[in-house]
Design a protein around this motif. Sequence first.
Motif, PDB file in Angstrom:
ATOM      1  N   ILE A 102      13.669  -1.640  -1.233  1.00 29.97           N
ATOM      2  CA  ILE A 102      14.239  -0.484  -0.524  1.00 29.97           C
ATOM      3  C   ILE A 102      14.564   0.628  -1.508  1.00 29.97           C
ATOM      4  N   LEU A 103      15.174   0.265  -2.626  1.00 29.47           N
ATOM      5  CA  LEU A 103      15.514   1.259  -3.649  1.00 29.47           C
ATOM      6  C   LEU A 103      14.255   1.921  -4.198  1.00 29.47           C
ATOM      7  N   LEU A 104      13.216   1.128  -4.400  1.00 26.80           N
ATOM      8  CA  LEU A 104      11.948   1.669  -4.888  1.00 26.80           C
ATOM      9  C   LEU A 104      11.360   2.655  -3.886  1.00 26.80           C
ATOM     10  N   GLU A 105      11.343   2.275  -2.620  1.00 31.21           N
ATOM     11  CA  GLU A 105      10.784   3.159  -1.593  1.00 31.21           C
ATOM     12  C   GLU A 105      11.557   4.471  -1.504  1.00 31.21           C
ATOM     13  N   ASN A 106      12.865   4.400  -1.648  1.00 32.48           N
ATOM     14  CA  ASN A 106      13.680   5.622  -1.605  1.00 32.48           C
ATOM     15  C   ASN A 106      13.295   6.592  -2.709  1.00 32.48           C
ATOM     16  N   ILE A 107      12.965   6.037  -3.867  1.00 29.09           N
ATOM     17  CA  ILE A 107      12.564   6.885  -4.998  1.00 29.09           C
ATOM     18  C   ILE A 107      11.185   7.488  -4.761  1.00 29.09           C
ATOM     19  N   LEU A 108      10.241   6.661  -4.316  1.00 25.61           N
ATOM     20  CA  LEU A 108       8.869   7.142  -4.145  1.00 25.61           C
ATOM     21  C   LEU A 108       8.746   8.178  -3.024  1.00 25.61           C
ATOM     22  N   PHE A 121       4.356  -0.123  -3.455  1.00 26.31           N
ATOM     23  CA  PHE A 121       3.442   0.637  -4.308  1.00 26.31           C
ATOM     24  C   PHE A 121       2.116   0.898  -3.580  1.00 26.31           C
ATOM     25  N   LEU A 122       1.634  -0.102  -2.870  1.00 27.45           N
ATOM     26  CA  LEU A 122       0.376   0.056  -2.138  1.00 27.45           C
ATOM     27  C   LEU A 122       0.531   1.053  -0.997  1.00 27.45           C
ATOM     28  N   LYS A 123       1.630   0.983  -0.282  1.00 31.07           N
ATOM     29  CA  LYS A 123       1.886   1.887   0.845  1.00 31.07           C
ATOM     30  C   LYS A 123       1.904   3.339   0.398  1.00 31.07           C
ATOM     31  N   TYR A 124       2.510   3.589  -0.758  1.00 32.87           N
ATOM     32  CA  TYR A 124       2.663   4.969  -1.229  1.00 32.87           C
ATOM     33  C   TYR A 124       1.617   5.346  -2.274  1.00 32.87           C
ATOM     34  N   ASP A 164      -0.232 -13.173  -5.580  1.00 33.68           N
ATOM     35  CA  ASP A 164      -0.299 -11.815  -5.036  1.00 33.68           C
ATOM     36  C   ASP A 164      -1.638 -11.140  -5.315  1.00 33.68           C
ATOM     37  N   LEU A 165      -2.661 -11.955  -5.521  1.00 27.25           N
ATOM     38  CA  LEU A 165      -3.975 -11.402  -5.831  1.00 27.25           C
ATOM     39  C   LEU A 165      -4.484 -10.484  -4.729  1.00 27.25           C
ATOM     40  N   ASP A 166      -4.100 -10.751  -3.476  1.00 29.12           N
ATOM     41  CA  ASP A 166      -4.537  -9.903  -2.369  1.00 29.12           C
ATOM     42  C   ASP A 166      -4.027  -8.475  -2.534  1.00 29.12           C
ATOM     43  N   LEU A 167      -2.746  -8.320  -2.830  1.00 31.87           N
ATOM     44  CA  LEU A 167      -2.163  -6.986  -3.005  1.00 31.87           C
ATOM     45  C   LEU A 167      -2.654  -6.323  -4.290  1.00 31.87           C
ATOM     46  N   ILE A 168      -2.717  -7.112  -5.351  1.00 34.29           N
ATOM     47  CA  ILE A 168      -3.138  -6.566  -6.647  1.00 34.29           C
ATOM     48  C   ILE A 168      -4.587  -6.086  -6.573  1.00 34.29           C
ATOM     49  N   SER A 169      -5.434  -6.812  -5.867  1.00 36.01           N
ATOM     50  CA  SER A 169      -6.834  -6.404  -5.718  1.00 36.01           C
ATOM     51  C   SER A 169      -6.946  -5.087  -4.958  1.00 36.01           C
ATOM     52  N   GLN A 170      -6.145  -4.921  -3.916  1.00 34.76           N
ATOM     53  CA  GLN A 170      -6.165  -3.679  -3.145  1.00 34.76           C
ATOM     54  C   GLN A 170      -5.713  -2.495  -3.999  1.00 34.76           C
ATOM     55  N   GLU A 181       1.073  11.846  -4.088  1.00 41.36           N
ATOM     56  CA  GLU A 181       1.672  13.051  -3.497  1.00 41.36           C
ATOM     57  C   GLU A 181       1.365  13.169  -2.005  1.00 41.36           C
ATOM     58  N   ASN A 182       0.182  12.726  -1.594  1.00 44.86           N
ATOM     59  CA  ASN A 182      -0.207  12.843  -0.189  1.00 44.86           C
ATOM     60  C   ASN A 182       0.273  11.683   0.675  1.00 44.86           C
ATOM     61  N   TYR A 183       1.003  10.743   0.058  1.00 41.39           N
ATOM     62  CA  TYR A 183       1.468   9.577   0.816  1.00 41.39           C
ATOM     63  C   TYR A 183       2.994   9.458   0.821  1.00 41.39           C
TER      64      TYR A 183
END
Length: 357
Positions: free
Chosen positions: A114-120, A156-159, A175-181, A347-349
Motif C-alpha cells: 500500500i505504501l509503495l502504491e501511494n508513492i508510485l 510494480f507491474l500495475k504501474y 514469482d517467476l510469473d510476475l517477474i517474467s511479465q 508516467e502513463n500508468y
Amino acid sequence: MNSRTKIKGRGAQLNVKNRFVELSHEMREDFLEYCSKEGELVDGNKTKYIDVYPKTIVNKVTSPDVGMAYSMNPYQGCEHGCIYCYARNSHEFWGYSAGLDFERNILVKKDAPILLENILKKKSWKAKTIVMSGNTDCYQPAESIYEITRECLKVFLKYKHPVGIITKNALILRDLDLISQLAKQNLISVNISITSLSEHTRRLLEPRTATTKKRLNVVKKLSENNIPVNVMLAPIIPSINSHEILPIAKCVSEAGALNMVHTIVRLNGAIGEIFTDWIKKSLPDSADKVLNQIEDCHGGNLNESRFGIRMRGEGKIAKQINDTVKLAKAKYFKGRSIPKLNDTLHENYKTNQLKLF
C-alpha cells in the motif's frame, strides 16, 4: 555448555550491546553452567515475527558507491543469518542487537504494498529503479509466510515501474510469473548473491540461505526466461572464499548470468565484534590469519567507511582480489551487460486516465 558452544542454525553467536541503548544483557558463565547441569535450555533460539507500521517504504540512497538511487525493504532483520551482513547495524535503530536479534527478531512491514502504491501514484514521483533488498533480503524465510514481496511486484507491474531485486533465496522462482511479465517490458533485473561453491563454507557463512546448487539453478531458470541476472560475489573474504573467484565466475557465466560484481568484506560497527566472535568459534585455527588479512585490506582496521574505497579495499591482498575479479569478468563475461531498465512507461500508468497529449 560454555561460552564457546555454537548456537546451531545461526550466524551470530551472541548479542552485542546496542550503542543506542543504555542497558545491556549479559549471559554469565555461572548461569550457562547451571543450565547445563539442570538440562535446561539457555535460549529457545526461536524466530519472532513482529509487525511494524512505518510511514514510508521507499528510501532514497545517498551513498555514491552503492549503485542504486532508491531501495525498499519489506522486512527488517534477516533470518538468513549471514555473519558478515552490513545490514546488522541497522537493527540497532529499532532497539535490537546487531547479533542474534538481527536473525531472530524479524520486523514485518505488511503495509509495504500500500505504501509503495501511494508513492508510485504521486504526481511528483519520477520513475527511477527501486531496488528491493537494498538492506535485508526480500525473499528471506518470512516471505513464504507473508508474501509481501509478491504483492509489491504486482504493484510494480500495475504501474509499469522499474524494479531491481537482490536475493540469495530460491523462493524467488515462486514469482517467476510476475517477474517474467515485468521482464518482457524491460522493467526488472535480478541480482543473485553467490559467495561460495562449497556447501561447507556456505553453511558457515550463511546458515539459513538456499544452497549454492539452488542459487545456480535460479540463475539458470531466470536467464532461460530472458530475465537479466547479475551475480554478486559479495563479500569476498580473504582466505575463506577469495580463492573461488574464477570458479564462481565460470559457473554463473555458464548458467546465463550477464554480469558479476564483487565487494571485499568490511566489518563496520558492531559487525567487527560479531564476526570476530564467530570466526574464533567456527574456524579457530585460521581465525587470526583471516582477521589479519581483512585488516590488511583496510589500512590495519576491520572496518572502512570511505566512499569509493570501502567496497574494494587497499593494499596487496585487496589488489590481488580486485585483479582476479577483473580477469574473471574479461574471461567469462566479455560482450555481456545488464540492460538499462525502462523508466518511460510509468508516467502513463499513474492514473487510469489517458492523456490527450
